[in-house]
Design a protein around this motif. Structure first.
Motif, PDB file in Angstrom:
ATOM      1  N   THR A 116      -2.922  10.467   1.088  1.00 22.09           N
ATOM      2  CA  THR A 116      -3.639   9.881   2.229  1.00 22.09           C
ATOM      3  C   THR A 116      -5.015   9.352   1.834  1.00 22.09           C
ATOM      4  O   THR A 116      -5.672   8.684   2.632  1.00 22.09           O
ATOM      5  N   THR A 118      -7.673   7.102  -0.614  1.00 20.52           N
ATOM      6  CA  THR A 118      -7.691   5.912  -1.469  1.00 20.52           C
ATOM      7  C   THR A 118      -7.916   6.341  -2.917  1.00 20.52           C
ATOM      8  O   THR A 118      -8.254   7.496  -3.190  1.00 20.52           O
ATOM      9  N   ARG A 155      -4.106   3.053  -1.681  1.00 15.22           N
ATOM     10  CA  ARG A 155      -3.596   4.425  -1.688  1.00 15.22           C
ATOM     11  C   ARG A 155      -2.559   4.542  -2.806  1.00 15.22           C
ATOM     12  O   ARG A 155      -2.002   3.546  -3.245  1.00 15.22           O
TER      13      ARG A 155
END
Ligand SMILES: Nc1ncnc2c1ncn2[C@@H]1O[C@H](COP(=O)(O)OP(=O)(O)O)[C@@H](O)[C@H]1O
Ligand SMILES: [Mg+2]
Length: 262
Positions: A116, A118, A155
């Motif tokens: 979840t 980056t 991500r």
């Protein structure tokens, strides 16, 4: 802690003062009775600062166990494991956790990124957890070195395997740990991505004086290191400075041949 820069042209560093980590008569036994396995049998070895050392050996030879004992991820049965001047067996659990968090970087075969977050958030996560402010200039340099500029808002699922492992490499480098332990870091990568990751690891040693210890069973990967230490049946059986993949392969073949005739 800043590392002392060691001139690369110097003779192989055997001086104990330069060691980033050191094992002395280190033994590790798993199980007991019929399931007793001597994973490490009195291993003595030093890992020099600002150098790239590979730990090489066949499957089951004790590579991961050595790394886990040196990094404080597993307890030792006998002998000593030190990071810098710190004897790991003398630390309690809390001190050990802090040492791993503050002084050691890890790269595993599985990238272990949080899906979840980056790329950038993954890279700075360990420092966020430790309550340390990332050195932004340093992080930019790391990101540039590992070739992730322009990918920082992605991500993990939006990145290739090679790019994900580069995020894991950047995460390890960003906190400027005294030593990075990598266990088969290219094990899940195709050969081209693997070469990239190995190149970046080597570059971090060359350009940033990072200390890296990498476990691998791949002669090509070991060829990126400054020195290769060979393990067989839980013992150090040989070492090689300035290795090439061919030289490493050649040594491995000789061990195999010796093993068959014994
Ligand atoms: N947690 C464990 N419990 C029991 N035996 C183990 C454990 N971890 C490793 N071993 C054994 O110790 C030996 C060395 O394992 P390992 O360090 O993982 O080898 P390598 O990384 O070189 O493949 C092997 O015989 C393995 O089966
Ligand atoms: Mg292993």
């Amino acid at each position: 802690m800043p590392h002392a820069a060691v001139p690369r042209s110097a003779a192989p560093a055997r001086a104990t003062a330069a060691a980033a980590a050191r094992a002395t008569d280190l033994s590790k036994v798993y199980g007991q009775g019929e399931t007793r396995v001597v994973a490490l049998d009195s291993v003595t070895v030093e890992f020099a600062r600002a150098r790239f050392t590979a730990i090489m050996g066949p499957s089951g030879s004790g590579k991961s166990t050595l790394m886990h004992c040196m990094a404080g991820l597993d307890s030792v049965t006998g002998g000593s494991a030190r990071i810098g001047d710190v004897e790991l067996a003398q630390l309690n659990d809390k001190q050990l956790t802090r040492l791993r968090r503050d002084r050691i970087g890890f790269i595993f075969q599985a990238f272990n990124l949080l899906p979840t977050l980056t790329a950038l958030e993954n890279i700075t996560l360990p420092m966020d957890i430790a309550g340390r402010r990332p050195d932004r200039e340093w992080v930019s340099r790391v990101v540039e070195t590992v070739g992730l500029t322009g990918r920082l808002a992605h991500r993990p699922a939006q990145l290739s395997g090679g790019q994900q492992q580069r995020v894991a490499v950047a995460r390890a480098l960003a906190a400027q740990p005294e030593i990075i332990f990598a266990d088969e870091p290219t094990g899940n990568l195709d050969s081209r991505s693997g070469a990239e990751v190995l190149g970046f690891l080597r570059e971090s040693v060359r350009a940033m004086d990072q200390t890296v210890v990498m476990v691998t069973h791949d002669p090509v990967a070991a060829g990126y290191a400054d020195r290769v230490v060979f393990l067989a049946d839980g013992r150090i059986v040989d070492e090689l400075y300035e290795p090439t993949a061919d030289a490493v392969l050649d040594r491995m073949r000789r061990f195999d041949a010796a093993g068959r005739t014994n």
